[in-house]
Design an enzyme around this catalytic site. Structure first.
Site, PDB file in Angstrom:
ATOM      1  CB  THR A  20     -36.408  21.515  35.142  1.00  0.00           C
ATOM      2  OG1 THR A  20     -37.431  22.156  35.914  1.00  0.00           O
ATOM      3  CG2 THR A  20     -36.985  21.079  33.798  1.00  0.00           C
ATOM      4  CD1 TRP A  21     -34.130  20.944  42.485  1.00  0.00           C
ATOM      5  CD2 TRP A  21     -34.546  18.847  43.142  1.00  0.00           C
ATOM      6  NE1 TRP A  21     -33.764  20.849  43.811  1.00  0.00           N
ATOM      7  CE2 TRP A  21     -34.008  19.569  44.233  1.00  0.00           C
ATOM      8  CE3 TRP A  21     -34.896  17.511  43.324  1.00  0.00           C
ATOM      9  CZ2 TRP A  21     -33.796  18.978  45.483  1.00  0.00           C
ATOM     10  CZ3 TRP A  21     -34.691  16.938  44.568  1.00  0.00           C
ATOM     11  CH2 TRP A  21     -34.156  17.667  45.627  1.00  0.00           C
ATOM     12  CG  ASP A  51     -42.339  19.034  38.180  1.00  0.00           C
ATOM     13  OD1 ASP A  51     -43.473  19.448  38.486  1.00  0.00           O
ATOM     14  OD2 ASP A  51     -41.369  19.044  38.965  1.00  0.00           O
ATOM     15  CE1 TYR A  56     -37.473  22.294  42.384  1.00  0.00           C
ATOM     16  CE2 TYR A  56     -38.061  21.770  40.126  1.00  0.00           C
ATOM     17  CZ  TYR A  56     -38.122  21.481  41.463  1.00  0.00           C
ATOM     18  OH  TYR A  56     -38.847  20.377  41.891  1.00  0.00           O
ATOM     19  N   GLY A 201     -38.234  11.751  42.333  1.00  0.00           N
ATOM     20  CA  GLY A 201     -37.123  11.007  42.924  1.00  0.00           C
ATOM     21  C   GLY A 201     -37.217   9.507  42.766  1.00  0.00           C
ATOM     22  CG  LEU A 203     -33.853   6.985  38.699  1.00  0.00           C
ATOM     23  CD1 LEU A 203     -32.915   7.492  37.609  1.00  0.00           C
ATOM     24  CD2 LEU A 203     -34.041   5.484  38.574  1.00  0.00           C
ATOM     25  NE  ARG A 224     -26.829  14.077  44.444  1.00  0.00           N
ATOM     26  CZ  ARG A 224     -26.675  13.596  43.210  1.00  0.00           C
ATOM     27  NH1 ARG A 224     -27.192  12.430  42.878  1.00  0.00           N
ATOM     28  NH2 ARG A 224     -25.994  14.295  42.299  1.00  0.00           N
ATOM     29  N   GLY A 276     -35.106  13.224  35.873  1.00  0.00           N
ATOM     30  CA  GLY A 276     -34.322  14.327  35.319  1.00  0.00           C
ATOM     31  C   GLY A 276     -32.903  13.856  35.096  1.00  0.00           C
ATOM     32  NE  ARG A 278     -27.205  18.691  35.635  1.00  0.00           N
ATOM     33  CZ  ARG A 278     -26.516  19.602  36.307  1.00  0.00           C
ATOM     34  NH1 ARG A 278     -25.470  20.179  35.753  1.00  0.00           N
ATOM     35  NH2 ARG A 278     -26.858  19.942  37.531  1.00  0.00           N
TER      36      ARG A 278
END
Length: 320
Positions: A20-21, A51, A56, A201, A203, A224, A276, A278
């Site tokens: 859920t970051w 997680d 967060y 991470g 991906l 990013r 994660g 959406r």
């Protein structure tokens, strides 16, 4: 979805965890209803471990989880993290016994539970002796506030120091095709001491999702946008590598994202890959990674492809 034992915790968890970051505010705007729907969809797909972290959004992501599973928390495994706090406008590491206890109490309140399945120290704190943090957490295990103790972003030496009196049970660490330094010492330590490993991470923070190109940009409130790993020559060079990975994945009848997650889970020391998303379709696609088996020849070919990559750095709180 079949489950595996998360190391010495004994927790039976699915090999894919939902992270859920992205709901904490560092990945752009968050719409609460859509976030809860995404969490619920992950559960519908069979995922049973979720997680999150106090850091967060300082309660935002935890509250979303609490609302998504209101009255049904006993049906899932919740892993959260603490040990970060705001000092004015600066995010700092603080694993002092007082702040860790406050963090546990605030997480319990945000999640709406009376105990936490797995509580992890989010980042090593150079100002607090690891033994002090460990003692505080094991004390809260004895109180029944948390069930299992883990660490996040620790290397082998740091885990060894943390485990001086009692062995840490789980490790959450960045691990993907573009970030492999934990293979040297950290994963061997985890395997030797039966420390459950959750890799985050997988991906490469979207790079291995296969949807970026040289024209991809990120909103200002997406971390990013300020990372040199997602701009300039590093980004362009790694996109070429991603293209080679895509071709290999297609030969295997898979997407590049499925290939990336399958690669992470192929390491014998790793039990869980944290993903994660959406978008429902992306999450459904990722779950398909569990149907992909990689041979020694496949892994060797992937190593050859990655020889032309620029390794990515793991994000740190000081850059948030």
């Amino acid at each position: 979805m079949e489950t595996v034992a998360l190391g010495r915790t004994g927790l039976q968890v699915t090999p894919i965890a939902y992270g859920t970051w992205q709901f904490g505010g560092e990945w752009g705007e968050v719409e609460e209803r859509a976030a809860i729907e995404s969490i619920s969809h992950a559960r519908d797909l069979g995922i049973n471990i979720f997680d999150t972290a106090q850091g967060y959004g300082f309660g935002t992501a935890e509250r979303l989880l609490g609302r998504a599973f209101a009255g049904a928390m006993d049906q899932v495994v919740i892993a959260t993290k603490g040990g970060l706090r705001m000092d004015g406008e600066t995010l700092v590491r603080d694993s002092s016994p007082a702040w860790i206890r406050r963090g546990v109490e605030e997480s319990l309140n945000a999640l709406g539970v009376d105990h936490i399945d797995l509580y992890q120290v989010h980042w090593p704190d150079p100002r607090t002796p690891p033994a002090e943090t460990a003692a505080a957490l094991w004390g809260m295990v004895d109180e029944g506030l948390i069930d299992h103790v883990g660490v996040s972003n620790f290397d082998a030496e740091q885990m060894r120091a943390f485990s001086a009196e009692r062995q840490v049970e789980a490790l959450q660490s960045p691990y993907h095709l573009f970030h492999r330094d934990i293979e040297v010492d950290t994963l061997p330590y985890a395997a030797e001491h039966d420390v459950g490993v959750l890799a985050y991470g997988p991906l490469a923070h979207g790079l291995l999702g296969g949807r970026f190109d040289e024209n991809t940009t990120f909103p200002a409130n997406d971390w990013r946008s300020g990372s040199p790993d997602f701009t300039g020559e590093t980004f362009r060079r790694n996109l070429q590598v991603v293209g080679e990975l895509r071709r290999f994945a297609e030969e295997r009848g898979a997407t590049i994202g499925q290939l990336a997650v399958a690669w992470v889970l192929a390491h014998p020391a790793v039990q869980v890959a944290i993903v994660g998303s959406r978008r429902r379709a992306h999450l459904e696609e990722t779950v398909g990674a569990l149907d992909i088996g990689l041979s020694k020849e496949d892994l060797a070919h992937l190593d050859k492809i990655m020889s032309g990559a620029v390794p990515l750095r793991a994000p740190a709180p000081e850059g948030a």
